[in-house]
Scaffold this motif. Sequence first.
Motif, mmCIF file in Angstrom:
data_model
loop_
_atom_site.group_PDB
_atom_site.id
_atom_site.type_symbol
_atom_site.label_atom_id
_atom_site.label_comp_id
_atom_site.label_asym_id
_atom_site.label_seq_id
_atom_site.Cartn_x
_atom_site.Cartn_y
_atom_site.Cartn_z
ATOM 1 N N GLU A 123 0.821 -1.223 0.000
ATOM 2 C CA GLU A 123 0.000 0.000 0.000
ATOM 3 C C GLU A 123 0.851 1.267 0.000
ATOM 4 O O GLU A 123 0.342 2.371 -0.171
ATOM 5 C CB GLU A 123 -0.948 0.012 1.210
ATOM 6 N N ARG A 124 2.166 1.113 0.213
ATOM 7 C CA ARG A 124 3.028 2.305 0.145
ATOM 8 C C ARG A 124 3.467 2.582 -1.292
ATOM 9 O O ARG A 124 4.125 3.571 -1.553
ATOM 10 C CB ARG A 124 4.250 2.112 1.042
ATOM 11 N N LEU A 128 2.563 4.027 -4.365
ATOM 12 C CA LEU A 128 1.484 4.934 -4.772
ATOM 13 C C LEU A 128 1.541 5.239 -6.257
ATOM 14 O O LEU A 128 2.617 5.193 -6.876
ATOM 15 C CB LEU A 128 1.602 6.248 -3.989
ATOM 16 N N ASP A 131 -5.714 13.284 -5.054
ATOM 17 C CA ASP A 131 -5.002 12.299 -4.219
ATOM 18 C C ASP A 131 -4.096 11.389 -5.057
ATOM 19 O O ASP A 131 -4.393 11.096 -6.219
ATOM 20 C CB ASP A 131 -6.011 11.408 -3.474
ATOM 21 N N LEU A 173 -3.198 7.703 -4.951
ATOM 22 C CA LEU A 173 -3.745 6.503 -4.298
ATOM 23 C C LEU A 173 -2.830 5.298 -4.518
ATOM 24 O O LEU A 173 -1.956 5.323 -5.392
ATOM 25 C CB LEU A 173 -5.140 6.224 -4.870
ATOM 26 N N PRO A 174 -3.047 4.224 -3.740
ATOM 27 C CA PRO A 174 -2.212 3.025 -3.938
ATOM 28 C C PRO A 174 -2.383 2.437 -5.344
ATOM 29 O O PRO A 174 -3.501 2.401 -5.873
ATOM 30 C CB PRO A 174 -2.744 2.045 -2.883
ATOM 31 N N ARG A 175 -1.282 1.963 -5.892
ATOM 32 C CA ARG A 175 -1.359 1.368 -7.242
ATOM 33 C C ARG A 175 -2.206 0.097 -7.224
ATOM 34 O O ARG A 175 -2.844 -0.250 -8.204
ATOM 35 C CB ARG A 175 0.054 1.055 -7.760
ATOM 36 N N ALA A 192 5.018 10.810 -5.607
ATOM 37 C CA ALA A 192 3.920 11.296 -4.756
ATOM 38 C C ALA A 192 4.501 11.869 -3.462
ATOM 39 O O ALA A 192 5.505 11.358 -2.949
ATOM 40 C CB ALA A 192 2.970 10.143 -4.451
ATOM 41 N N SER A 212 5.343 9.401 -0.617
ATOM 42 C CA SER A 212 6.518 8.545 -0.853
ATOM 43 C C SER A 212 7.789 9.335 -0.579
ATOM 44 O O SER A 212 8.734 8.829 0.041
ATOM 45 C CB SER A 212 6.547 8.049 -2.302
#
Length: 468
Positions: A49-50, A52, A85, A87-89, A311, A314
């Motif tokens: 989830e990190r 992005l 935003d 968002l997570p990939r 992002a 990150s």
Amino acid sequence: MTDIAIIGGGAAGAAVFGELLRCNPPCTIHWIVNQCSPGRGVAYSTLDERHLLNVRAAGMGLFLDHSDDFLRHASEELGHVRGSDFLPRRLFGDFVQAQIAALVQSASQQGQSFKVHKAAAVSIKATPQSGYLIALADGRIIEAGNVVLALGALPPRALRSVSNEALASDAYKLDPWTLDQQQKSPRRVVVIGTGLTAVDTLLSASTRWPSADLVAVSRHGLLPFVHPEQPMAPYPFQDDLNKGLLDSGGIPAMTRLVREAIALHTGDWRGIVDGMRPINARLWQKLTTRQRWQFLRHVRWVWEASRHRVAPASAQAIEQLRDEGRLQIHAARVLRVEGTSPLQVTIRGRVSQLVSTLESDLVIQATGLDTALAYTRHELLAGLLHDGLAVADPLQLGVVAQADGQLINGTGQPQRGLFAIGSLLRGSLWECTAMPEIRKDAHHVATCLSQNFVSVPTVSSGDSGANG
Ligand SMILES: Cc1cc2nc3c(=O)[nH]c(=O)nc-3n(C[C@H](O)[C@H](O)[C@H](O)COP(=O)(O)OP(=O)(O)OC[C@H]3O[C@@H](n4cnc5c(N)ncnc54)[C@H](O)[C@@H]3O)c2cc1C
């Protein structure tokens, strides 16, 4: 032979497949996706989830005319989501799969003809009837009149500085996306590269091995620039700048114009770079091979870091790792990677020119897209080059192709019915690897293939070149 085949199960392949289902041409659509989870590809298969998106949610989508779909999908899962935003990939991968699943369901209900093949394509042979026979790894043969190559970047190649012994060891990872196979906690991880892939690799490594020292090495030691938290106001004189750039002759003049605009602009320089995006492909096409070479040699690294930004979250996470002393970044050239475990990584500092050796239990190559076709071990593409159906770009940026993605063959002619999309077109378009461009290109190729739908004649039309 009228069918259409799309090879590649990433987001670009999904976009072309989905667009074709929506166009509903009177033929069978084959989507050859190998063993992967179709639609995700390299970028959206991550579950971290990190990792992005580096495009704001409002800019992401699969189809050109459905601009809000991803935002809606994300809001359903996450609650309130703003278009600005990052968002997570993983979420975008879910979205692509959901879009394709819905289209497949409705196509099945309407009796549309399509097939999804879970095997790799290993060769494409032109037939005397100006169509193609595509051989799959499981032995099946698919006949198609038109083929779209949506293969993404080439399989990564080891840097020349890596010894065979190091390469064969478990301690050298050629593919940064297979990290989870590494079980033992390393004391030090060296990541080669400092671009977007390296950022994600470092973030994953920091979570997975909390006590490991992290080192990132690249020639310039330059991390990607960061997106501002909120979208920027456009540069008021962007149209004039873009016109000037299109009229200018060559790299020095272009860089001067951009520098002058940045110096004059009272707002954020990143707005100027973003405002060039709609003309980047045209700018690239105006350059001669020598000018492109100049760009690659002198401007590429700063352009890539400015254009493909990271992002904010990150970047903050990377800053925190540096502040905590867990991450060091070296501007240095990797001279050698030797040994087995630990590996010895010898580097020469860019400024100091000092040579030093780092000992590392794990070295991860995260040097970004490989598009050097002439050296590839990709069986399908190597075969196309060998047969003269495709030609490698002289600067090793994918294939030689027309602006619409149709490949140029070994006789210098457009290869009838053979198209590419995404990274393979870097040499023709440069700006072609992210979803905002891919969805446009997918729409274009699918519309052309559907609108100009004609049965390929059963006798050779004689216009497909020596190999057609
Ligand atoms: C880490 C990363 C992050 C990114 N983040 C963003 C982002 O935030 N926003 C954005 O717009 N873009 C992003 N991109 C750009 C990304 O390239 C595109 O968004 C998009 O995912 C490209 O999809 P693709 O289908 O062209 O390539 P890929 O995802 O590489 O898919 C190609 C597929 O084809 C398969 N294939 C290859 N050869 C064969 C064969 N012979 N037979 C069958 N299948 C084959 C491959 O295995 C692969 O699954 C990112 C890229 C990366 C690498």
